[in-house]
Write a protein that holds these residues in place. Structure first.
Motif, PDB file in Angstrom:
ATOM      1  N   SER A  81       0.827  -1.205   0.000  1.00 37.16           N
ATOM      2  CA  SER A  81       0.000   0.000   0.000  1.00 37.16           C
ATOM      3  C   SER A  81       0.863   1.257   0.000  1.00 37.16           C
ATOM      4  N   GLU A  82       1.927   1.244   0.800  1.00 36.32           N
ATOM      5  CA  GLU A  82       2.825   2.401   0.858  1.00 36.32           C
ATOM      6  C   GLU A  82       3.589   2.550  -0.448  1.00 36.32           C
ATOM      7  N   ALA A  83       4.015   1.435  -1.032  1.00 32.71           N
ATOM      8  CA  ALA A  83       4.732   1.489  -2.309  1.00 32.71           C
ATOM      9  C   ALA A  83       3.823   2.005  -3.419  1.00 32.71           C
ATOM     10  N   ASP A  84       2.557   1.637  -3.366  1.00 34.03           N
ATOM     11  CA  ASP A  84       1.588   2.125  -4.344  1.00 34.03           C
ATOM     12  C   ASP A  84       1.430   3.638  -4.226  1.00 34.03           C
ATOM     13  N   ALA A  85       1.413   4.141  -3.006  1.00 37.06           N
ATOM     14  CA  ALA A  85       1.340   5.594  -2.791  1.00 37.06           C
ATOM     15  C   ALA A  85       2.578   6.280  -3.378  1.00 37.06           C
ATOM     16  N   ARG A  88       2.252   6.460  -7.137  1.00 38.94           N
ATOM     17  CA  ARG A  88       1.308   7.501  -7.538  1.00 38.94           C
ATOM     18  C   ARG A  88       1.847   8.891  -7.243  1.00 38.94           C
ATOM     19  N   LYS A  89       3.099   8.950  -6.787  1.00 41.66           N
ATOM     20  CA  LYS A  89       3.780  10.206  -6.459  1.00 41.66           C
ATOM     21  C   LYS A  89       3.134  10.935  -5.286  1.00 41.66           C
ATOM     22  N   GLU A  90       2.452  10.168  -4.435  1.00 44.67           N
ATOM     23  CA  GLU A  90       1.901  10.736  -3.210  1.00 44.67           C
ATOM     24  C   GLU A  90       2.938  10.731  -2.095  1.00 44.67           C
ATOM     25  N   LYS A  91       3.964   9.891  -2.243  1.00 42.99           N
ATOM     26  CA  LYS A  91       5.056   9.804  -1.277  1.00 42.99           C
ATOM     27  C   LYS A  91       6.381   9.852  -2.028  1.00 42.99           C
ATOM     28  N   THR A  92       7.414  10.325  -1.364  1.00 36.61           N
ATOM     29  CA  THR A  92       8.752  10.368  -1.951  1.00 36.61           C
ATOM     30  C   THR A  92       9.558   9.164  -1.481  1.00 36.61           C
ATOM     31  N   ILE A  93      10.730   8.984  -2.085  1.00 33.86           N
ATOM     32  CA  ILE A  93      11.600   7.900  -1.647  1.00 33.86           C
ATOM     33  C   ILE A  93      12.039   8.125  -0.204  1.00 33.86           C
ATOM     34  N   ASP A  94      12.177   9.399   0.200  1.00 35.98           N
ATOM     35  CA  ASP A  94      12.515   9.709   1.594  1.00 35.98           C
ATOM     36  C   ASP A  94      11.409   9.238   2.532  1.00 35.98           C
ATOM     37  N   ASP A  95      10.163   9.491   2.133  1.00 31.48           N
ATOM     38  CA  ASP A  95       9.028   9.032   2.935  1.00 31.48           C
ATOM     39  C   ASP A  95       9.042   7.515   3.066  1.00 31.48           C
ATOM     40  N   PHE A  96       9.385   6.838   1.969  1.00 36.18           N
ATOM     41  CA  PHE A  96       9.369   5.382   1.980  1.00 36.18           C
ATOM     42  C   PHE A  96      10.457   4.829   2.893  1.00 36.18           C
ATOM     43  N   VAL A  97      11.628   5.455   2.899  1.00 36.89           N
ATOM     44  CA  VAL A  97      12.708   5.027   3.797  1.00 36.89           C
ATOM     45  C   VAL A  97      12.266   5.185   5.253  1.00 36.89           C
ATOM     46  N   ASP A  98      11.643   6.325   5.569  1.00 40.11           N
ATOM     47  CA  ASP A  98      11.170   6.547   6.940  1.00 40.11           C
ATOM     48  C   ASP A  98      10.082   5.553   7.310  1.00 40.11           C
ATOM     49  N   PHE A  99       9.217   5.243   6.358  1.00 38.10           N
ATOM     50  CA  PHE A  99       8.165   4.253   6.589  1.00 38.10           C
ATOM     51  C   PHE A  99       8.775   2.887   6.914  1.00 38.10           C
TER      52      PHE A  99
END
Length: 206
Positions: A81-85, A88-99
């Motif tokens: 779900s987070e990767a899908d976001a 869709r450019k709703e999250k950045t790679i920085d956001d994904f690392v923090d997630f």
């Protein structure tokens, strides 16, 4: 109609009972550790009889494997779900690392760390959970391929970098057992984000 509905209701009750047992198992492992997670305490927490538990999970190894599988399957859904976001450019790679740091520095990591420590010297436990672990990592690789694409980076490169990110998260999570220092872990993540931007040829600044 009633004769058809009755087995369905029984099946639903059985599935709910199994879920209670698996959740109780994970709670016990997380709170008490793998070695102290007794089946006696598990059935007590789940509110089921020992016989009912053994009907579905005939050994502690089978029970733990099923519980870890549930944990990892749930995590895959959350990560997807987070990767899908991100896709869709709703999250950045920085956001994904923090997630990922949030996921791998909490319950998921603590339970799997306990499992790995126990499985190192318990062949039955190791053999029970190896397929579960392999499936988890295969699912992660499929997520990397499905949601992460870069014009200047090959899929293999992206996969390696994201798996390296997971390894970094796990390594930091190990340190949290003996070092409680948010600033320290934040600085490491910031450094890795900068490296990722460079290696993935992203133009966004950290």
């Amino acid at each position: 109609m009633n004769s058809i509905d009755k087995p369905n209701k029984q099946a639903v009750r059985s599935l709910k009972m199994q879920e209670r047992v698996l959740n109780a198992t994970l709670d016990c492992i997380y709170e008490d550790g793998m070695q102290r997670a007794s089946t006696t305490e598990i059935v007590k927490r789940a509110g089921v009889s020992r016989g009912a538990m053994l009907h579905h999970f005939p050994s502690k190894e089978v029970l733990i494997a099923a519980a870890v599988e549930k944990l990892l399957d749930d995590e895959i859904d959350i990560i997807r779900s987070e990767a899908d976001a991100y896709a869709r450019k709703e999250k950045t790679i920085d956001d994904f690392v923090d997630f990922l740091w949030e996921r791998f520095s909490g319950r998921l990591f603590m339970v799997t760390m306990d499992f790995l420590s126990s499985a190192r010297t318990d062949d039955s436990l190791r053999q029970a959970v190896i397929p579960v672990s392999l499936n988890f990592h295969a699912s992660l690789n499929e997520i990397w391929k499905q949601f992460f694409h870069y014009e200047k980076s090959s899929p293999d490169k992206v996969q390696i970098l994201l798996n390296t990110t997971l390894c970094l998260m796990r390594g930091m999570a190990v340190q949290t057992v003996i070092r409680d220092d948010d600033a320290y872990y934040t600085s490491i993540r910031a450094a890795w984000k900068a490296i990722l931007h460079d290696l993935l040829d992203e133009e966004a600044a950290v």
